[in-house]
Scaffold this active site. Structure first.
Site, mmCIF file in Angstrom:
data_model
loop_
_atom_site.group_PDB
_atom_site.id
_atom_site.type_symbol
_atom_site.label_atom_id
_atom_site.label_comp_id
_atom_site.label_asym_id
_atom_site.label_seq_id
_atom_site.Cartn_x
_atom_site.Cartn_y
_atom_site.Cartn_z
ATOM 1 N N HIS A 73 63.694 -0.914 49.894
ATOM 2 C CA HIS A 73 64.564 -1.917 49.040
ATOM 3 C C HIS A 73 63.739 -2.213 47.737
ATOM 4 C CE1 HIS A 73 65.213 -2.671 53.505
ATOM 5 N NE2 HIS A 73 66.449 -2.781 53.099
ATOM 6 N N ASP A 127 57.225 -1.950 52.318
ATOM 7 C CA ASP A 127 58.956 -1.647 52.315
ATOM 8 C C ASP A 127 58.935 -1.152 50.855
ATOM 9 O OD1 ASP A 127 61.395 -1.715 51.771
ATOM 10 O OD2 ASP A 127 61.537 -3.980 51.658
ATOM 11 N N SER A 184 71.337 -3.059 54.405
ATOM 12 C CA SER A 184 70.570 -3.771 53.666
ATOM 13 C C SER A 184 70.325 -3.482 52.129
ATOM 14 C CB SER A 184 69.109 -3.879 54.240
ATOM 15 O OG SER A 184 68.633 -2.615 54.388
#
Length: 411
Positions: free
Chosen positions: A389, A386, A142
């Site tokens: 990312h 998160d 990702s």
């Protein structure tokens, strides 16, 4: 009649003056010596517009080609990003931090400044000219997808891409830029090599078996048609893994199993990269010219891990003194990746293939302020942040600033 009789004399005089002036231009040592090499080059460029490939190079960036782009610091930049979360329609919801309530915008107003040169901003027009008629594939997890999404937003400033393919899980994607006959794709893979999750009592276990001698078909089957590769992977290796060669288990990560050698994450990651890069080198029917490897980027969980209340709510970069990268886990993993890239490059030269690093680890260690944190819109995962990312726009856009000069060095 007298007026008509004077016309031939006028034209003869004009012709004589023109001839003398032309001979002066062509043969005058004074004039030729007064034109510097740089000025003459610029004149020739004006007379003969460069091809898309040659426009990727200029005399002005000789210092960029010799500079260590990856040693530097983040400097204030009032100009901010080339795009916004509203101007780029392809930003996924989970990276659209402002949409989910983030208020501070200071994290957008920093630019990476190498110590010994100035890093140019990414130029989407020049990049699209360079990759005209080519295919570029991001291969990995990702974070690779996050990088591709940043590049997609930047290129969309010049041309709106066509969404050509999306699989049922929205992991493999293909975008096409018809004006430049350029294909951009993401080939999603957890481990680069073939991996299988163990099922226990009909449930996913979170334990994986990695077969280092096999390759994930999700990307290896498309390899022959790709011109440029950006291969990026790391974060899936922080879990229980059993490593297999073609005969038996050779080691494990976080397994605590009897009679099995316990490896660190770095050894497993290095083995997987070695297998993947060797596979690219050995591909006989492949046309890939350059393979780039972004080194590991940092997670910035503080006061806990991802599943124990860890957060990343800083709003400013860290200084080079603050990151203490030489003792960080990420720096050790980055060093192992650099070793595998160099080994692959030595072998690749024999076949005209090149491997190089986008050495982003140091720069990203300094950016705890650029993650989605709590602003990632996962309502079904309340309480989880998160910190892996990157927001779009955000610090990961600098990876594409790095991308252009690194490609210049390799083509």
């Amino acid at each position: 009649m007298p007026k008509h009789g004077k016309l031939p004399s006028f034209f003869l005089s004009a012709l004589l003056i023109t001839t003398i002036f032309t001979l002066f231009i062509l043969y005058s040592p004074y004039l030729l010596n007064s034109i510097s090499k740089r000025g003459l080059h610029q004149t020739l460029v004006l007379l003969h517009p460069p091809s898309p490939t040659s426009s990727f190079h200029s005399d002005d960036d000789d210092d960029i080609l010799s500079c260590d782009l990856f040693k530097g610091e983040w400097m204030p930049d009032p100009h901010g990003s080339l795009y916004t979360n509203s101007s780029c329609s392809t930003i996924p919801s989970s990276k659209n931090c402002f949409r989910h309530g983030r208020k501070d915008k200071e994290f957008l107003n920093w630019r990476w400044k190498p110590h010994d040169c100035v890093l140019p901003r990414f130029d989407p027009q020049i990049f699209l000219e360079f990759v005209h008629g080519k295919k570029l594939a991001f291969i990995g997890d990702s974070i690779a997808r996050n990088h591709m999404e940043s590049l997609l937003c930047l290129l969309s400033k010049v041309e709106s891409p066509i969404d050509r393919y999306k699989d049922s899980d929205d992991r493999n994607r293909i975008w096409y830029f018809p004006g430049h006959e350029f294909t951009l794709m993401i080939l999603w893979t957890k481990f680069l090599v073939h991996g299988e999750e163990r099922v226990i009592n009909d449930s996913s276990s979170g334990i994986f078996d990695l077969h280092l001698h096999k390759f994930d078909e999700k990307w290896s089957k498309d390899l022959p048609a790709i011109d440029y590769i950006i291969i990026s992977d790391a974060h899936w290796f922080f879990r229980t893994i059993y490593l297999h060669d073609d005969t038996d288990v050779v080691g494990c990560v976080y397994c605590d199993a009897p009679n099995v050698t316990e490896y660190g994450v770095g050894i497993a990651l290095g083995m997987a990269f070695r297998s993947a890069l060797n596979h690219i080198n050995r591909c006989e029917n492949c046309r890939v010219r350059v393979t780039l490897v972004p080194t590991i980027s940092s997670a910035h969980f503080e006061n806990g891990t991802w599943d124990s209340g860890g957060r990343c709510n800083r709003t400013r970069p860290l200084s080079e003194r603050e990151i203490k990268y030489l003792t960080s886990d990420e720096w050790g993993l980055r060093s192992l990746q650099m070793e595998e890239i160099e080994k692959a490059n030595v072998q690749g030269r024999k076949k005209g293939r090149k491997f190089a690093a986008l050495d982003v680890t140091r720069a990203m260690l300094m950016r705890p302020d650029g993650h989605p944190g709590e602003f990632w819109g996962k309502k079904w995962m309340q309480g989880y942040n998160d910190c892996v990312h990157w927001c779009l726009p955000g610090p990961i856009d600098v990876w594409n600033d790095f991308l252009m000069p690194v490609l210049k060095r390799e083509v």
